[in-house]
Design a protein around this motif. Structure first.
Motif, PDB file in Angstrom:
ATOM      1  N   ASP A 192     -51.834  27.553 -50.611  1.00  0.00           N
ATOM      2  CA  ASP A 192     -50.908  26.656 -51.310  1.00  0.00           C
ATOM      3  C   ASP A 192     -49.916  26.011 -50.341  1.00  0.00           C
ATOM      4  N   LYS A 193     -49.533  26.737 -49.289  1.00  0.00           N
ATOM      5  CA  LYS A 193     -48.644  26.161 -48.267  1.00  0.00           C
ATOM      6  C   LYS A 193     -49.383  25.067 -47.485  1.00  0.00           C
ATOM      7  N   ILE A 194     -50.643  25.321 -47.162  1.00  0.00           N
ATOM      8  CA  ILE A 194     -51.450  24.320 -46.457  1.00  0.00           C
ATOM      9  C   ILE A 194     -51.620  23.087 -47.337  1.00  0.00           C
ATOM     10  N   ALA A 195     -51.860  23.295 -48.623  1.00  0.00           N
ATOM     11  CA  ALA A 195     -52.013  22.170 -49.549  1.00  0.00           C
ATOM     12  C   ALA A 195     -50.722  21.367 -49.642  1.00  0.00           C
ATOM     13  N   LEU A 196     -49.571  22.056 -49.674  1.00  0.00           N
ATOM     14  CA  LEU A 196     -48.287  21.351 -49.722  1.00  0.00           C
ATOM     15  C   LEU A 196     -48.059  20.558 -48.436  1.00  0.00           C
ATOM     16  N   LEU A 197     -48.343  21.170 -47.295  1.00  0.00           N
ATOM     17  CA  LEU A 197     -48.170  20.465 -46.018  1.00  0.00           C
ATOM     18  C   LEU A 197     -49.090  19.247 -45.950  1.00  0.00           C
ATOM     19  N   MET A 227     -35.148  10.840 -44.165  1.00  0.00           N
ATOM     20  CA  MET A 227     -35.481  11.251 -45.521  1.00  0.00           C
ATOM     21  C   MET A 227     -36.759  12.079 -45.522  1.00  0.00           C
ATOM     22  N   ALA A 228     -37.760  11.648 -44.763  1.00  0.00           N
ATOM     23  CA  ALA A 228     -39.010  12.406 -44.680  1.00  0.00           C
ATOM     24  C   ALA A 228     -38.736  13.810 -44.153  1.00  0.00           C
ATOM     25  N   ALA A 229     -37.935  13.912 -43.106  1.00  0.00           N
ATOM     26  CA  ALA A 229     -37.614  15.220 -42.534  1.00  0.00           C
ATOM     27  C   ALA A 229     -36.854  16.080 -43.539  1.00  0.00           C
ATOM     28  N   PHE A 230     -35.881  15.498 -44.215  1.00  0.00           N
ATOM     29  CA  PHE A 230     -35.072  16.236 -45.180  1.00  0.00           C
ATOM     30  C   PHE A 230     -35.935  16.747 -46.338  1.00  0.00           C
ATOM     31  N   ILE A 231     -36.747  15.863 -46.908  1.00  0.00           N
ATOM     32  CA  ILE A 231     -37.602  16.244 -48.041  1.00  0.00           C
ATOM     33  C   ILE A 231     -38.641  17.268 -47.594  1.00  0.00           C
ATOM     34  N   GLY A 232     -39.276  17.022 -46.448  1.00  0.00           N
ATOM     35  CA  GLY A 232     -40.268  17.961 -45.939  1.00  0.00           C
ATOM     36  C   GLY A 232     -39.677  19.331 -45.671  1.00  0.00           C
ATOM     37  N   HIS A 233     -38.487  19.363 -45.073  1.00  0.00           N
ATOM     38  CA  HIS A 233     -37.835  20.641 -44.787  1.00  0.00           C
ATOM     39  C   HIS A 233     -37.446  21.352 -46.069  1.00  0.00           C
ATOM     40  N   ARG A 234     -36.963  20.604 -47.032  1.00  0.00           N
ATOM     41  CA  ARG A 234     -36.554  21.189 -48.315  1.00  0.00           C
ATOM     42  C   ARG A 234     -37.734  21.843 -49.026  1.00  0.00           C
ATOM     43  N   LEU A 235     -38.906  21.229 -48.905  1.00  0.00           N
ATOM     44  CA  LEU A 235     -40.078  21.738 -49.617  1.00  0.00           C
ATOM     45  C   LEU A 235     -40.869  22.790 -48.842  1.00  0.00           C
ATOM     46  N   ALA A 236     -40.911  22.673 -47.506  1.00  0.00           N
ATOM     47  CA  ALA A 236     -41.790  23.560 -46.735  1.00  0.00           C
ATOM     48  C   ALA A 236     -41.218  23.964 -45.386  1.00  0.00           C
ATOM     49  N   GLY A 237     -39.922  23.915 -45.222  1.00  0.00           N
ATOM     50  CA  GLY A 237     -39.308  24.370 -43.979  1.00  0.00           C
ATOM     51  C   GLY A 237     -39.599  23.460 -42.799  1.00  0.00           C
ATOM     52  N   ALA A 238     -39.556  24.039 -41.599  1.00  0.00           N
ATOM     53  CA  ALA A 238     -39.739  23.265 -40.367  1.00  0.00           C
ATOM     54  C   ALA A 238     -41.123  22.624 -40.301  1.00  0.00           C
TER      55      ALA A 238
END
Length: 164
Positions: free
Chosen positions: A4-9, A68-79
């Protein structure tokens, strides 16, 4: 790493990969596209949070779209989410700019190329106006915020003040 983490990434990467081409004209031109994808289509972020994300992204150094991409990506899946989101949003403009610079070197001064570039500028202006309208609808909620906004716009347009 879990499936599920891979799918989110992968979802973050492909979503921002599709958003990336709308960055011509700067990060503010892609705000409507980012909002449509992450708020309405994917429902990763609440609509009420978008103004805060835009404000944070605009105040940080760098391009607002990439931030924004970095902020949203970090919020959803960390670094890892921030990394794949930034790569996704930066890859298309890089490839497009590289291709256009090579093509423009051969077609510079051609009337149809010049007309196409003027058309792109008009489209970018429209996207920026749409983003300003959408941000204004959320940020201007009483007479005080309306007055502050009007005074700021008037000062920027009428006085020799640098926006920074």
């Amino acid at each position: 790493m879990k499936a599920d983490k891979i799918a989110l990434l992968w979802g973050l990467f492909t979503t921002f990969l599709r958003i990336g081409p709308s960055s011509f004209g700067g990060g503010y031109a892609m705000l409507p596209t980012i909002e449509r994808e992450v708020v309405h289509r994917r429902q990763w972020i609440e609509e009420s949070e978008m103004a805060d994300i835009v404000a944070i992204s605009g105040s940080a150094p760098g391009g607002v779209g990439v931030n924004m991409a970095a902020f949203i990506g970090h919020r959803l899946a960390g670094a890892a989410g921030a990394t794949v989101s930034v790569l996704g949003i930066m890859l298309p403009p890089f490839v497009i700019a590289l291709g256009l610079s090579l093509a423009l070197a051969h077609a510079q001064g051609h009337p149809k190329v010049e007309a196409a570039l003027r058309g792109i500028q008009a489209g970018v202006i429209g996207l920026i106006l749409l983003a300003a309208y959408q941000m204004g609808r959320k940020a201007i909620f009483d007479k005080a915020t309306l007055g502050t906004t009007a005074a700021t716009v008037a000062a920027l347009l009428l006085l020799p003040i640098h926006p920074a």
